[in-house]
Design a protein around this motif. Structure first.
Motif, PDB file in Angstrom:
ATOM      1  N   GLU A  21      63.318  32.408  57.392  1.00 12.18           N
ATOM      2  CA  GLU A  21      63.157  33.823  57.739  1.00 12.18           C
ATOM      3  C   GLU A  21      63.018  33.995  59.235  1.00 12.18           C
ATOM      4  OE1 GLU A  21      60.412  36.534  55.979  1.00 12.18           O
ATOM      5  OE2 GLU A  21      60.553  35.592  54.009  1.00 12.18           O
TER       6      GLU A  21
ATOM      7  N   ASN B 220      65.838  34.781  53.810  1.00  9.33           N
ATOM      8  CA  ASN B 220      65.108  35.807  53.063  1.00  9.33           C
ATOM      9  C   ASN B 220      64.592  36.924  53.964  1.00  9.33           C
ATOM     10  OD1 ASN B 220      64.102  36.598  50.456  1.00  9.33           O
ATOM     11  ND2 ASN B 220      62.037  35.974  51.080  1.00  9.33           N
TER      12      ASN B 220
ATOM     13  N   ASN C 173      68.283  29.713  51.520  1.00  9.86           N
ATOM     14  CA  ASN C 173      68.401  31.174  51.543  1.00  9.86           C
ATOM     15  C   ASN C 173      67.689  31.763  52.745  1.00  9.86           C
ATOM     16  OD1 ASN C 173      68.217  31.615  47.961  1.00  9.86           O
ATOM     17  ND2 ASN C 173      69.998  31.731  49.275  1.00  9.86           N
TER      18      ASN C 173
ATOM     19  N   VAL D 209      63.871  27.983  52.190  1.00  6.91           N
ATOM     20  CA  VAL D 209      63.896  29.395  52.553  1.00  6.91           C
ATOM     21  C   VAL D 209      63.635  29.489  54.051  1.00  6.91           C
ATOM     22  CG1 VAL D 209      61.439  29.756  52.016  1.00  6.91           C
ATOM     23  CG2 VAL D 209      62.999  31.703  52.049  1.00  6.91           C
TER      24      VAL D 209
END
Length: 386
Positions: free
Chosen positions: A195, A175, A173, A193
């Motif tokens: 970012e 994020n 994901n 995750v």
């Protein structure tokens, strides 16, 4: 896991072990580190492409805030995303990805990894059944952003994780739009995750950085190998800037969220504006999922303006508090027109597939006073729609 509240953990996210008692990790501007002997290192570090103290402090902090055991920092958000793909995919693999990805992530899969024989199937991020149906025997990775860029669709992380794991695939994901203060995908079942730390975690529009976290030791080993062999590492000065930004993440996000809610509610009542994309509005089709997996609804708002390209151009250029610029997540408010700016390289069919109309406007709502932001939008709307 540390049971203290997020706001406390972010302030004290790095170990204070400097010999002088420095409150912030020092900037170790070194390329190489001295050995005690040819067979004995003096410390855990030997060469900064492999590991470095300031970057290591950031990686530990990022992993901790995301609820992960392993963290890795990169020179940009795209370098971090590329590391996820490079570490998890091989020729012949299949990826299930959202239809409305960040434009460069879409290009990376379509133009780069496709050349390696990796096939991608794009499905609506907010359709858990479509995600599950698209996973096949060759699927190694399910990848999506939530909320998405730029139309703020929300995917059900728990449902996607269940579908991926049922077929022995990984779920990753992005994020970036939420940050770990609002949403922690690893705690919802995701394996990875990623970012762009350029955005909310850095928070001041002064640094490019990205990071990946995971709890899977095998995935961590692969990402670490990719990091030091490909070499897209984050330098010590940029690591320091992100560490500084992390300390105020929750305070800034609270203001971003409150301001975005005020902006969305204002726009939702304006003639010539329809629809408004903001997960915090009950009219948003994914509001219930967002309310379940997010602590708040974020600082991004998008909407479609009634009119042609000239209308939306006049509106964006007429704003005075909102700066006309790409990127997001800084303390200052920004406006951009995705079809003409961030997503300009997509074909008309790709724009339509991603739900990006030429009248779409994306706002990154900053931490200014909400009344000034609303007044700025009102005056620009009056001129553009007159």
């Amino acid at each position: 896991m540390d049971e203290r509240h997020f706001e406390t953990r972010e302030v004290h996210s790095h170990a204070r072990n400097d010999q002088y008692g420095a409150m912030m990790p020092p900037i170790y501007a070194n390329a190489t580190y001295e050995y005690a002997s040819p067979t004995e290192q003096q410390s855990e570090h030997r060469y900064s492409r492999m590991s470095a103290p300031t970057r290591g402090a950031l990686e530990d902090s990022f992993a901790m805030l995301e609820g992960g055991e392993h963290g890795f920092a990169f020179a940009s958000g795209m370098a971090a995303i590329d590391a996820v793909f490079a570490s998890t995919l091989s020729p012949g693999d299949h990826v299930v990805a959202a239809k409305n990805l960040y434009a460069e992530t879409h290009d990376l899969l379509a133009d780069v990894y496709a050349e390696y024989g990796i096939e991608t199937t794009h499905v609506p991020v907010n359709d858990a059944d479509a995600i599950a149906d698209a996973i096949g025997p060759d699927t190694e990775l399910v990848y999506f952003e939530t909320p998405t860029n730029p139309v703020l669709r929300v995917g059900d992380i728990e449902a996607a994780a269940e579908a991926a794991h049922e077929h022995d695939a990984l779920l990753a994901n992005d994020n970036t739009f939420a940050s770990p203060y609002l949403q922690r995908p690893l705690e919802l079942g995701a394996d990875i995750v990623v970012e762009s730390l350029t955005k909310y975690q850095g928070g001041h529009s002064d640094v490019l950085a990205g990071a990946v976290a995971t709890n899977d030791p095998d995935v961590a080993e692969d990402i670490e190998y990719t990091q030091y062999t490909r070499g897209a590492i984050l330098g010590p000065f940029d690591s320091f800037l992100v560490l500084r930004g992390m300390k105020t993440l929750s305070a800034r996000m609270d203001r971003h969220c409150a301001n975005a809610r005020a902006v969305a509610e204002f726009l939702d009542d304006q003639p010539g504006v329809d629809p408004v994309y903001y997960p915090g509005l009950e009219s948003h089709p994914n509001h219930e999922v967002a309310a379940r997996q997010m602590a708040d609804f974020g600082g991004m708002v998008a909407f479609e303006l009634d009119g042609d390209r000239e209308t939306v151009t006049e509106f964006a250029a007429g704003l005075e508090v909102f700066a006309l610029a790409e990127s997001l997540g800084g303390v200052e408010s920004l406006v951009e027109v995705p079809a003409l700016m961030t997503h300009q390289d997509l074909s008309p069919d790709e724009l339509a597939e991603a739900g990006i109309d030429e009248g779409l406007v994306r706002l990154s709502v900053g931490i200014e006073h909400h009344e000034d932001l609303v007044a700025d939008l009102a005056q620009a709307l009056d001129v553009a729609l007159d």
